[in-house]
Design a protein around this motif. Structure first.
Motif, short mmCIF file in Angstrom:
data_model
loop_
_atom_site.label_atom_id
_atom_site.label_comp_id
_atom_site.label_asym_id
_atom_site.label_seq_id
_atom_site.Cartn_x
_atom_site.Cartn_y
_atom_site.Cartn_z
N ARG A 1 -5.00 6.60 -4.98
CA ARG A 1 -4.50 7.41 -3.77
C ARG A 1 -5.02 7.03 -2.02
N GLN A 2 -6.07 6.30 -2.13
CA GLN A 2 -6.56 5.47 -1.15
C GLN A 2 -5.69 4.64 -0.18
N VAL A 3 -4.56 5.23 -0.08
CA VAL A 3 -3.68 4.52 1.32
C VAL A 3 -4.13 3.93 2.56
N GLN A 4 -5.06 4.82 2.93
CA GLN A 4 -5.77 4.77 4.54
C GLN A 4 -7.00 3.30 4.24
N THR B 1 7.58 7.40 3.12
CA THR B 1 7.59 7.11 1.30
C THR B 1 7.34 5.81 0.86
N ARG B 2 8.53 5.83 -0.20
CA ARG B 2 8.67 4.93 -0.78
C ARG B 2 9.56 3.71 0.41
N LEU B 3 10.58 4.19 0.59
CA LEU B 3 11.30 3.26 1.86
C LEU B 3 10.91 2.68 2.15
N GLN B 4 9.58 3.41 2.97
CA GLN B 4 8.96 2.79 4.12
C GLN B 4 8.18 1.07 4.18
N GLY B 5 7.84 1.37 2.08
CA GLY B 5 7.08 0.06 2.12
C GLY B 5 8.35 -0.93 2.11
N SER C 1 0.93 -1.45 0.78
CA SER C 1 -0.04 0.06 -0.47
C SER C 1 0.92 1.52 -0.19
N LEU C 2 1.97 1.31 0.86
CA LEU C 2 2.99 2.03 1.35
C LEU C 2 3.36 2.73 0.16
N LEU C 3 4.18 1.64 -0.67
CA LEU C 3 4.98 1.45 -2.03
C LEU C 3 4.28 1.92 -3.54
#
Length: 374
Positions: free
Chosen positions: A281-284, A345-349, A117-119
């Protein structure tokens, strides 16, 4: 394109349950060769995915908060059915199957679905926004449930520190059910602002809002097919259990890989839904699906397995080994650092997906003492 995809989904979801019943009728009571075992595996996965799909249809008609409960119960029935059938057919080596399946669900959801989801959500803009308060509440509940049910047994001193005593198991089952129920009420009660879904920047697509509710006739058909699919899943698991356990043993793989095999297909629809939501864009929504699935997997599966343990001959080993505890602790720390800012960010994903990869690798090739508590 969307109509074609929807037509394809409707086709396999309608044909999946009766096809699974047909395979069950052909294979019941027979020794399975490679071809029949492959047919059982395909039918089992198809029936599980169909069950989740039809539970979603019924959930859209029911609406929230009961829609999420319908989905959670359907997934729990599949998980518990597979766990109990395999434990009764697999002998002592499957005593930790409930633990392995629940832990696999936690790692797949909190690292896999959250990471994807984050990526996907951070592409283009580079940052994915979500509601840190509500997501933090959900994460705290998941971490508490996991610790109370899967970490505490390691320190109880029963059966090399892996098994709850009957009173302890009763406590774990009751508190799991209560915490899951309290969180469900919090999401829909006076504290709705603490719900993960309460985010102004990125409102999620919830059951019953994003899609037009089905008619009563369509929901009724889905309810029938849901029951048929759930029955087929349990029956096919019964048929294929000896072959599954034997194949894992012959391949010299650890039994924990069976837990991944149970949790993975059941959670696949949620993973797909989370990725599609992140693309919009509905990451939640993806975070809601991930943490909600993890919570339901623990909060409903542990009580159900605790009740089933009354009829099970062998022990019920729930305590995590050292390697699993390290992965769980690292997952909780990384997820806290991800959630607190409300943006990722994509790093956390990538970090979450790396943790999931490490978990899968260690399931396939564990450290020799990974299941022995210290």
């Amino acid at each position: 394109m969307a109509l074609r995809r929807r037509s394809t989904i409707m086709t396999w979801s309608l044909l999946g349950p009766p096809a699974a019943v047909a395979v069950l009728a052909v294979t019941w009571g027979r020794d399975l060769g490679p071809v029949l075992m492959l047919a059982v595996a395909v039918a089992l996965i198809g029936a599980a995915l169909s069950a989740v799909h039809h539970a979603g249809v019924v959930a859209r008609l029911v609406g929230e908060p009961f829609g999420s409960l319908v989905l959670a119960v359907a997934v729990t029935v599949i998980q518990v059915g597979l766990i109990v059938v395999l434990m009764t057919s697999g002998g002592p080596q499957t005593a930790s199957l409930a633990r392995d399946t629940v832990f696999a669900a936690v790692m797949i959801t909190v690292n896999g679905i959250v990471g994807l989801s984050l990526l996907v959500g951070a592409r283009g803009h580079g940052v994915a926004a979500f509601n840190p308060k509500g997501t933090g509440t959900a994460l705290a509940t998941v971490a508490s449930l996991t610790t109370l049910t899967l970490v505490l047994p390691t320190f109880t001193g029963n059966r090399a520190g892996l098994e709850f005593s009957p009173p302890q198991l009763t406590f774990a089952a009751v508190v799991s059910l209560l915490l899951y129920g309290m969180f469900t009420l919090t999401r829909t009660g006076p504290h709705l602002h603490l719900s993960p879904a309460a985010v102004a920047e990125n409102p999620p697509t919830e059951i019953g809002r994003s899609l037009r509710p089905p008619t009563a006739a369509v929901a009724g058909l889905s309810l029938i097919l849901l029951v048929v699919a759930l029955g087929a899943v349990v029956g096919l698991a019964k048929v294929g259990a000896p072959s599954i356990v034997g194949a894992v043993r012959d391949a010299a793989l650890p039994q924990s890989i069976v837990g991944v095999g149970i949790a993975g297909p059941v959670l696949l629809p949620n993973a797909i839904a989370a990725v599609r939501a992140a693309q919009r864009r509905q990451v939640q929504t993806g975070l809601d699906l991930a943490l909600g699935s993890a919570m339901a997997s623990i909060g409903l599966t542990i009580p159900a397995v605790a009740v089933a343990s009354i009829w099970l001959d062998g022990p019920l080993l729930l305590g995590l080994g050292p390697t699993q505890r390290v992965l769980l602790a690292l997952t909780v720390v990384v997820t806290i650092l991800t959630v607190v800012p409300g943006r990722a960010t994509r790093l956390q994903g990538g970090l979450h997906l790396a943790l999931l990869t490490a978990y899968v690798v260690l399931c396939i090739n564990p450290y020799p003492a990974s299941d022995v508590p210290v």
